[in-house]
Write a protein that holds these residues in place. Structure first.
Motif, mmCIF file in Angstrom:
data_model
loop_
_atom_site.group_PDB
_atom_site.id
_atom_site.type_symbol
_atom_site.label_atom_id
_atom_site.label_comp_id
_atom_site.label_asym_id
_atom_site.label_seq_id
_atom_site.Cartn_x
_atom_site.Cartn_y
_atom_site.Cartn_z
ATOM 1 N N VAL A 116 0.495 2.965 7.052
ATOM 2 C CA VAL A 116 0.488 2.747 5.598
ATOM 3 C C VAL A 116 0.099 1.306 5.286
ATOM 4 O O VAL A 116 -0.731 1.043 4.395
ATOM 5 C CB VAL A 116 1.864 3.100 4.992
ATOM 6 C CG1 VAL A 116 1.894 2.751 3.512
ATOM 7 C CG2 VAL A 116 2.180 4.586 5.184
ATOM 8 N N ASP A 117 0.675 0.351 6.036
ATOM 9 C CA ASP A 117 0.360 -1.063 5.787
ATOM 10 C C ASP A 117 -1.106 -1.375 6.095
ATOM 11 O O ASP A 117 -1.712 -2.224 5.431
ATOM 12 C CB ASP A 117 1.258 -1.953 6.649
ATOM 13 C CG ASP A 117 2.710 -1.926 6.207
ATOM 14 O OD1 ASP A 117 2.967 -1.518 5.054
ATOM 15 O OD2 ASP A 117 3.589 -2.278 7.021
ATOM 16 N N SER A 120 -4.323 -0.119 2.940
ATOM 17 C CA SER A 120 -4.157 -0.350 1.495
ATOM 18 C C SER A 120 -5.390 0.111 0.721
ATOM 19 O O SER A 120 -5.295 0.407 -0.479
ATOM 20 C CB SER A 120 -3.914 -1.843 1.239
ATOM 21 O OG SER A 120 -5.002 -2.614 1.730
ATOM 22 N N ILE A 123 -5.173 3.357 -1.319
ATOM 23 C CA ILE A 123 -4.232 3.464 -2.441
ATOM 24 C C ILE A 123 -4.919 3.078 -3.750
ATOM 25 O O ILE A 123 -5.613 2.069 -3.831
ATOM 26 C CB ILE A 123 -3.010 2.558 -2.185
ATOM 27 C CG1 ILE A 123 -2.271 3.023 -0.922
ATOM 28 C CG2 ILE A 123 -2.069 2.571 -3.379
ATOM 29 C CD1 ILE A 123 -1.253 2.033 -0.406
ATOM 30 N N SER A 138 -1.393 7.478 -4.107
ATOM 31 C CA SER A 138 -0.354 6.458 -4.160
ATOM 32 C C SER A 138 0.083 6.074 -2.741
ATOM 33 O O SER A 138 -0.255 6.757 -1.761
ATOM 34 C CB SER A 138 0.864 6.985 -4.928
ATOM 35 O OG SER A 138 1.504 8.023 -4.189
ATOM 36 N N ARG A 139 0.825 4.999 -2.644
ATOM 37 C CA ARG A 139 1.368 4.590 -1.342
ATOM 38 C C ARG A 139 2.267 5.686 -0.771
ATOM 39 O O ARG A 139 2.238 5.962 0.437
ATOM 40 C CB ARG A 139 2.150 3.278 -1.491
ATOM 41 C CG ARG A 139 2.631 2.693 -0.167
ATOM 42 C CD ARG A 139 3.374 1.374 -0.383
ATOM 43 N NE ARG A 139 3.862 0.832 0.880
ATOM 44 C CZ ARG A 139 3.153 0.057 1.678
ATOM 45 N NH1 ARG A 139 1.924 -0.302 1.338
ATOM 46 N NH2 ARG A 139 3.673 -0.391 2.814
ATOM 47 N N ARG A 143 2.007 7.751 2.838
ATOM 48 C CA ARG A 143 3.152 7.931 3.737
ATOM 49 C C ARG A 143 3.419 9.416 4.000
ATOM 50 O O ARG A 143 3.650 9.818 5.156
ATOM 51 C CB ARG A 143 4.393 7.267 3.131
ATOM 52 C CG ARG A 143 5.699 7.562 3.886
ATOM 53 C CD ARG A 143 6.856 6.738 3.338
ATOM 54 N NE ARG A 143 6.665 5.338 3.707
ATOM 55 C CZ ARG A 143 6.944 4.831 4.893
ATOM 56 N NH1 ARG A 143 7.454 5.595 5.842
ATOM 57 N NH2 ARG A 143 6.741 3.567 5.161
#
Length: 415
Positions: A116-117, A120, A123, A138-139, A143
């Motif tokens: 996820v990190d 970006s 997103i 979305s974030r 995830r």
């Protein structure tokens, strides 16, 4: 080794129809469309029939030599996992890596957080060329998809690396299959999955997502055609973006599994390919075996007798034969003709009942689907069945060639 723009998977349960299948590829090539044949047979099918992976290559090679085919051709290790891939390694160059068993099993929390990190760029509102509407991701979406698919992608990488260690990465085509699962993958999910594949350094050349709707084996699509059109076109846009964004192979294309006989989808797919210039791999669902039965029925005599015997055995074992394929067939037992009815069929009537021409009033989709999954009954007949194929090679081969060329390739690529 790069997959060709158009490729078409053909199943040959009993290794007798490779030449008849290849003639269809010759015919479409004569029409100006090059389509690469990909002979495929899964570990499950080998187990049912009692064959081995080398037999698929051997039959294909005999056909290629017999017809003087000089264009590319491939042999697919169909739906392999680490536990089943070994016998396919010497004789296959196309590997359908099946990770369905790992979908829904979560990777470690650290791996998910790192993914996820790291992404970006996924997103927000993504306006990709060719989309029906921007992707809103979305974030939390990233995830959620990572939790659902990241472990499966990591397993695909393990399987790919093992294959590449034996074959050499330049000597194989990798397909990743995610279609044999409960839920379809949406275009945003596909983009996130492709980002994960790039991270895991899988040079995937075809990706087989699960689409919305029913892709039952051997019969037409059941679902919302407009929704499929949106999904298919959006998936093409996602793939084109992922190739540029993540450095995935430029030949990466969609694969449609159980794609044979999806007649209502062919115009949609054809228009999309023509408009975008995208490639396609379409994998059949073994309907060549049904064309063998049709040919034997048309031949009459002992051929028709054997076709009827196979059906009547299947009629008495519907649940047993259907169970392994329960998610991809819909057999209505109340629609299956009984013993007396089938015994009274002429060869033409039996053939019409299972030949996939929906406008024919005799066509029976439940009978066709039941026989589709009953090839192991013919396998039990052993030499009696295969000897019958040899004795009726011309009429059986004619059914096989015409089915692939007239009902599949022309609608898909020419209209």
């Amino acid at each position: 080794m790069n997959i060709e723009k158009y490729s078409f998977g053909v199943g040959d349960r009993f290794a007798h129809q490779a030449a008849a299948q290849l003639r269809a590829f010759e015919m479409i090539a004569n029409d100006g469309v090059d389509v690469a044949p990909v002979w495929n047979k899964s570990n499950r099918e080998h187990t049912f029939v009692g064959s081995d992976p080398q037999s698929v290559f051997d039959a294909a090679k005999v056909a290629v030599d017999k017809l003087g085919w000089e264009k590319p051709w491939h042999v697919d290790a169909d739906h392999v996992q680490l536990a089943t891939v070994e016998p396919f390694l010497p004789c296959s160059d196309f590997f359908t890596i099946d990770v369905a068993d790992w979908i829904g099993k979560a990777a470690s929390e650290n791996d998910i957080n790192d993914f996820v990190d790291r992404h970006s760029e996924l997103i927000g509102t993504l306006e990709l060329a060719g989309l029906s509407a921007p992707l809103e991701i979305s974030r939390d979406d990233v995830r959620r998809v990572a939790q659902q698919y990241l472990l499966a992608v990591k397993e695909a990488s393990v399987i790919y690396q093992h294959i590449a260690s034996v074959k050499g990465s330049d000597n194989l085509i990798a397909e990743v299959s995610m279609d044999e699962t409960d839920s379809p993958q949406t275009p945003p999910e596909l983009l996130i999955i492709l980002a994960a594949m790039a991270d895991e350094k899988i040079p995937v050349q075809t990706i087989a997502p699960k689409f919305t709707g029913r892709f039952n084996k051997g019969v037409d699509y059941v679902g919302d055609l407009a929704q499929f059109e949106r999904e298919f076109n959006d998936d093409l846009a996602v793939i084109a973006h992922a190739v540029k964004q993540y450095g995935l192979p430029e030949v990466l294309k969609l694969s449609v599994h159980s794609g044979s006989d999806k007649f209502s989808l062919y115009p949609i797919i054809r228009e999309s390919l023509q408009r975008t210039g995208a490639g396609l791999h379409i994998k059949t669902a073994g309907t060549t075996w049904l064309e063998e039965l049709i040919g034997l029925a048309e031949a009459g005599g002992d051929g028709l007798k054997l076709a009827k015997e196979i059906y009547l055995y299947a009629l008495d074992h519907v649940d047993e034969l259907s169970a392994p394929y329960a998610s991809v067939i819909d057999v209505d037992a109340s629609k299956l003709p009984d013993l007396a009815t089938v015994q009274g069929y002429s060869g033409g009537e039996f053939a019409s009942a299972i030949r996939h021409i929906p406008t024919n009033p005799l066509f029976n989709p439940s009978m066709r689907q039941l026989l589709h999954v009953s090839f192991k009954v013919a396998a039990k007949a052993g030499d009696r069945y295969t000897d019958m194929l040899v004795a009726n090679e011309e009429i059986v081969g004619k059914q096989v060639t015409e089915n692939i060329y007239q009902r599949h390739m022309r609608p898909l690529f020419l209209g």
